[in-house]
Design a protein around this motif. Structure first.
Motif, PDB file in Angstrom:
ATOM      1  N   LEU A  91       0.823  -1.203   0.000  1.00 24.36           N
ATOM      2  CA  LEU A  91       0.000   0.000   0.000  1.00 24.36           C
ATOM      3  C   LEU A  91       0.863   1.262   0.000  1.00 24.36           C
ATOM      4  N   GLY A  92       2.041   1.185   0.557  1.00 30.36           N
ATOM      5  CA  GLY A  92       2.902   2.364   0.584  1.00 30.36           C
ATOM      6  C   GLY A  92       2.707   3.168   1.848  1.00 30.36           C
ATOM      7  N   SER A  93       3.231   4.372   1.832  1.00 27.34           N
ATOM      8  CA  SER A  93       3.187   5.227   3.019  1.00 27.34           C
ATOM      9  C   SER A  93       1.780   5.751   3.249  1.00 27.34           C
ATOM     10  N   ASN A  94       1.525   6.149   4.492  1.00 23.32           N
ATOM     11  CA  ASN A  94       0.193   6.629   4.851  1.00 23.32           C
ATOM     12  C   ASN A  94      -0.003   8.105   4.553  1.00 23.32           C
ATOM     13  N   VAL A  95       1.048   8.900   4.609  1.00 22.24           N
ATOM     14  CA  VAL A  95       0.942  10.341   4.422  1.00 22.24           C
ATOM     15  C   VAL A  95       1.927  10.771   3.345  1.00 22.24           C
ATOM     16  N   ASN A  96       1.420  11.520   2.374  1.00 24.31           N
ATOM     17  CA  ASN A  96       2.262  12.011   1.288  1.00 24.31           C
ATOM     18  C   ASN A  96       2.907  13.345   1.661  1.00 24.31           C
ATOM     19  N   GLU A  97       3.890  13.724   0.863  1.00 23.68           N
ATOM     20  CA  GLU A  97       4.606  14.973   1.097  1.00 23.68           C
ATOM     21  C   GLU A  97       3.679  16.178   1.031  1.00 23.68           C
ATOM     22  N   ARG A  98       2.677  16.131   0.171  1.00 21.89           N
ATOM     23  CA  ARG A  98       1.790  17.283   0.016  1.00 21.89           C
ATOM     24  C   ARG A  98       0.947  17.544   1.268  1.00 21.89           C
ATOM     25  N   ASP A  99       0.842  16.549   2.155  1.00 22.43           N
ATOM     26  CA  ASP A  99       0.082  16.721   3.393  1.00 22.43           C
ATOM     27  C   ASP A  99       0.972  17.062   4.580  1.00 22.43           C
ATOM     28  N   ARG A 100       2.242  17.355   4.329  1.00 17.97           N
ATOM     29  CA  ARG A 100       3.161  17.638   5.431  1.00 17.97           C
ATOM     30  C   ARG A 100       2.690  18.815   6.267  1.00 17.97           C
ATOM     31  N   CYS A 101       2.116  19.829   5.632  1.00 20.64           N
ATOM     32  CA  CYS A 101       1.707  21.036   6.356  1.00 20.64           C
ATOM     33  C   CYS A 101       0.625  20.748   7.400  1.00 20.64           C
ATOM     34  N   GLN A 102      -0.100  19.622   7.254  1.00 16.94           N
ATOM     35  CA  GLN A 102      -1.139  19.295   8.216  1.00 16.94           C
ATOM     36  C   GLN A 102      -0.581  18.660   9.482  1.00 16.94           C
ATOM     37  N   TYR A 103       0.592  18.048   9.375  1.00 12.76           N
ATOM     38  CA  TYR A 103       1.113  17.284  10.501  1.00 12.76           C
ATOM     39  C   TYR A 103       2.093  18.117  11.324  1.00 12.76           C
ATOM     40  N   PHE A 104       1.540  19.215  11.832  1.00 10.14           N
ATOM     41  CA  PHE A 104       2.174  20.034  12.846  1.00 10.14           C
ATOM     42  C   PHE A 104       1.246  20.044  14.054  1.00 10.14           C
ATOM     43  N   THR A 105       1.812  20.141  15.224  1.00 12.63           N
ATOM     44  CA  THR A 105       0.991  20.206  16.429  1.00 12.63           C
ATOM     45  C   THR A 105       1.027  21.616  17.001  1.00 12.63           C
ATOM     46  N   PRO A 106      -0.126  22.201  17.314  1.00 18.64           N
ATOM     47  CA  PRO A 106      -0.145  23.576  17.837  1.00 18.64           C
ATOM     48  C   PRO A 106       0.158  23.616  19.324  1.00 18.64           C
ATOM     49  N   SER A 107       0.591  24.762  19.781  1.00 17.97           N
ATOM     50  CA  SER A 107       0.779  24.953  21.219  1.00 17.97           C
ATOM     51  C   SER A 107      -0.583  25.002  21.896  1.00 17.97           C
ATOM     52  N   SER A 108      -0.603  24.715  23.174  1.00 17.98           N
ATOM     53  CA  SER A 108      -1.867  24.721  23.908  1.00 17.98           C
ATOM     54  C   SER A 108      -2.476  26.118  23.966  1.00 17.98           C
ATOM     55  N   THR A 109      -1.640  27.145  24.101  1.00 14.56           N
ATOM     56  CA  THR A 109      -2.171  28.512  24.124  1.00 14.56           C
ATOM     57  C   THR A 109      -2.743  28.907  22.763  1.00 14.56           C
ATOM     58  N   LEU A 110      -2.086  28.488  21.688  1.00 12.00           N
ATOM     59  CA  LEU A 110      -2.607  28.780  20.355  1.00 12.00           C
ATOM     60  C   LEU A 110      -3.948  28.109  20.146  1.00 12.00           C
ATOM     61  N   PHE A 111      -4.066  26.852  20.556  1.00 15.77           N
ATOM     62  CA  PHE A 111      -5.328  26.140  20.371  1.00 15.77           C
ATOM     63  C   PHE A 111      -6.443  26.765  21.206  1.00 15.77           C
ATOM     64  N   CYS A 112      -6.148  27.140  22.438  1.00 17.25           N
ATOM     65  CA  CYS A 112      -7.182  27.768  23.277  1.00 17.25           C
ATOM     66  C   CYS A 112      -7.599  29.120  22.714  1.00 17.25           C
ATOM     67  N   ASP A 113      -6.650  29.887  22.209  1.00 20.05           N
ATOM     68  CA  ASP A 113      -7.004  31.167  21.580  1.00 20.05           C
ATOM     69  C   ASP A 113      -7.843  30.942  20.324  1.00 20.05           C
ATOM     70  N   PHE A 114      -7.523  29.900  19.588  1.00 21.18           N
ATOM     71  CA  PHE A 114      -8.307  29.571  18.403  1.00 21.18           C
ATOM     72  C   PHE A 114      -9.743  29.208  18.788  1.00 21.18           C
ATOM     73  N   CYS A 115      -9.910  28.423  19.848  1.00 20.25           N
ATOM     74  CA  CYS A 115     -11.257  28.080  20.313  1.00 20.25           C
ATOM     75  C   CYS A 115     -12.007  29.324  20.793  1.00 20.25           C
ATOM     76  N   ASP A 116     -11.310  30.256  21.435  1.00 23.17           N
ATOM     77  CA  ASP A 116     -11.952  31.510  21.838  1.00 23.17           C
ATOM     78  C   ASP A 116     -12.422  32.298  20.618  1.00 23.17           C
ATOM     79  N   GLU A 117     -11.644  32.249  19.542  1.00 21.51           N
ATOM     80  CA  GLU A 117     -12.043  32.929  18.313  1.00 21.51           C
ATOM     81  C   GLU A 117     -13.281  32.283  17.715  1.00 21.51           C
ATOM     82  N   VAL A 118     -13.377  30.960  17.784  1.00 19.82           N
ATOM     83  CA  VAL A 118     -14.574  30.248  17.307  1.00 19.82           C
ATOM     84  C   VAL A 118     -15.777  30.630  18.158  1.00 19.82           C
ATOM     85  N   ILE A 119     -15.590  30.707  19.463  1.00 19.02           N
ATOM     86  CA  ILE A 119     -16.678  31.088  20.364  1.00 19.02           C
ATOM     87  C   ILE A 119     -17.178  32.494  20.050  1.00 19.02           C
ATOM     88  N   ASP A 120     -16.281  33.437  19.808  1.00 18.45           N
ATOM     89  CA  ASP A 120     -16.674  34.809  19.495  1.00 18.45           C
ATOM     90  C   ASP A 120     -17.335  34.896  18.117  1.00 18.45           C
TER      91      ASP A 120
END
Length: 550
Positions: free
Chosen positions: A163-192
């Motif tokens: 089958l090959g690899s699970n994730v291609n090079e073009r999807d590399r930008c998705q496989y970053f993990t955000p900081s907890s403060t960034l994610f909480c600020d993002f959720c606050d933006e969704v709430i607003d």
């Protein structure tokens, strides 16, 4: 004192975490982003080809529509939503408290795990818009290397290609993990953005009753709170964490409670080091802690304890420490995820699905980053890892105020360690039947349970005649292994809101979903009627094969 009159709402959501936020924001979103791009592309093209049957999209240019979005019906009115949070009555209060207590700097989840229904790339766009790209950390070892043309030619002659690899090079930008403060600020933006700040209240649900009006046949829920307040609604959504019963062999009694706790208590109280242990640290005494568990929470607690001044920590695991980026295999996320989902949804036996979920999650695991942290503590001789070891017994000494933990390793002689405090990071047993506020409701509207999970419908509805919906870990029999994570929040919210839209009077409501009847103008193109549901992003393509052949 007379009880206050119940307030009426269209939807009551029980829970204030990310799963609840995903449902509430989806109820307010008229043009949600696609969950499955190929399906949504086909839905868009079908709308363009059948303009007479979908008058609301007659002027849509398929080239002008974003590749990962689709047109939806306009919202005639805004639903009245009430969110009940058992804690402080604030969005994601328990989530934030747990992150602060465990001092988690970055999430385990990649960028497309979030509750925003508008766009799968909303979190990445928020980070770029705010100029906070430095808070994103790449998840290394996930994206496969590029294959040269020479290697591709050699693989053409292989009879059986993998089958090959699970994730291609073009999807590399998705496989970053955000900081907890960034994610909480993002959720606050969704709430607003969706104006959700004022719809959440503090409330401990005591009882839920469901009745049907004899004259109008309208479904009514009556939700009672522990403080005497009550509210009614047409729909109820359970957006609770699946942790019900902490896994502790013997709960502490009496003075033992000061020297033993479960990881869920750590998150609830908002700090790791208990007062009695902190006093010993402040006096400069040697302190020792036994930490039972092999998951990420145990690694986080061990790191915090050692950084807060505990002298030594014993990490006791019943197996070996499993190191992986996510708590379920990457194959459920990558380009071959549909193979696993198709296999999961084709299973009609709930017990078979539970077995697949347990096999996919395979107990607790830690990330490579925390594995490196544990190894550094181990090199400093402040951490001892006991793999393939269980706790045979524990005895409390009142005179010395410490524990004697009797260990039973898989190989070798038994051993006893003396420690000041015991932490159980052993997870919890999933059992929706043990939720006290659902006792009367389950007696009036019984459904089958399998290993603590409710056997709900494909739309995450309790029963076809009872419009109570379940999202989160308790919906794992329909969502799959991702139901416990942020990944399952958006897909679960989409199913729930789509079903609500079908149940609304007049065919459409503020769920952003429109019911379009095939052949509404008397036309019949000879197609199977179920294709409309599939083109709308719902239904099972595999079940349709038999219907079409027939």
């Amino acid at each position: 004192m007379q009880s206050p009159q119940p307030t009426h709402h269209d939807v009551i959501i029980i829970g204030g975490g990310p799963q609840a936020l995903a449902v509430a924001s989806r109820l307010r979103e008229q043009t949600p982003g696609a969950l499955y791009t190929d399906t949504e592309h086909e839905r868009l093209l079908w709308h363009v080809r059948h303009k007479k049957r979908a008058p609301n999209v007659q002027n849509i240019d398929p080239l002008a529509v974003h590749s990962e979005s689709y047109p939806c019906a306009a919202t005639p009115r805004e639903l009245s939503i009430l969110v009940l949070d058992k804690g402080a009555g604030k969005w994601m209060h328990q989530w934030r408290r747990g992150f602060e207590a465990l001092e988690i700097s970055h999430l385990r989840s990649p960028m497309f795990f979030h509750p925003d229904p508008s766009d799968p790339d909303a979190l990445k766009a928020f980070a770029l818009r705010e100029g906070r790209e430095k808070e994103l950390v790449e998840i290394e070892g996930v994206v496969s290397r590029m294959v040269s043309k020479h290697e591709q030619k050699k693989k053409r002659y292989v009879k059986r290609k993998p089958l090959g690899s699970n994730v291609n090079e073009r999807d590399r930008c998705q496989y970053f993990t955000p900081s907890s403060t960034l994610f909480c600020d993002f959720c606050d933006e969704v709430i607003d953005r969706y104006n959700l700040a004022n719809i959440i209240q503090q409330g401990d649900v005591r009882d839920i009753q469901h009745t049907v009006h004899p004259a109008t046949s309208e479904s009514i829920f009556h939700v009672s709170l522990s403080d005497g307040r009550a509210s009614t609604s047409r729909y109820v959504v359970l957006a609770l964490g699946a942790a019900t019963i902490p896994n502790i062999p013997r709960p502490p009694i009496g003075e033992e409670r000061c020297a033993m706790c479960h990881s869920s208590e750590v998150i609830a109280r908002g700090f790791v080091v208990c007062p009695a242990l902190q006093e010993k640290i402040n006096r400069g005494e040697e302190t020792c802690v036994a930490l039972v568990g092999g998951g990420l929470t145990s690694a986080q607690i061990a790191d915090v304890l050692l950084r807060k001044g505990v002298s030594h920590v014993y990490l006791i695991c019943r197996g070996h420490l499993k190191v992986k980026h996510f708590d379920f295999p990457l194959t459920w996320l990558g380009k071959y995820k549909n193979l696993h989902h198709a296999d999961f949804w084709s299973q009609q036996d709930p017990a078979a699905r539970v077995a697949m979920i347990r096999e996919a999650r395979n107990g607790g695991s830690i990330t490579p980053a925390y594995h490196a942290i544990l190894q550094s503590h181990r090199a400093a001789k402040r951490l001892t890892i006991k793999p393939h070891t269980t706790v045979a017994d524990q005895t409390w000494c009142s005179a010395s105020r410490n524990w004697n933990i009797h260990l039973a390793p898989a190989t070798g002689p038994a051993k006893t360690i003396c420690c000041d405090h015991v932490y159980w990071a052993t997870g919890s047993t999933v059992s929706i039947g043990d939720l006290p506020f659902l006792a009367n409701f389950r007696a009036a509207h019984p459904i089958e349970l399998c290993c603590g999970f409710p056997c709900i419908t494909r739309d995450l509805q309790w029963r076809p005649d009872v419009p109570l919906f379940v999202v989160g870990g308790y919906a794992a029999l329909e969502i799959g292994p991702a139901a416990f994570n942020l990944l399952g929040s958006r897909s679960g919210a989409e199913r729930i809101v789509r079903r609500m839209g079908e149940m609304m009077e007049g065919g459409c409501d503020s769920c952003g979903v429109e019911e379009t009847t095939l052949g509404a103008e008397g036309e019949d193109d000879g197609e199977w009627d179920g294709l409309e549901e599939l083109r709308g992003g719902a239904g099972n393509w595999f079940e349709a094969l038999g219907e079409i052949d027939a």
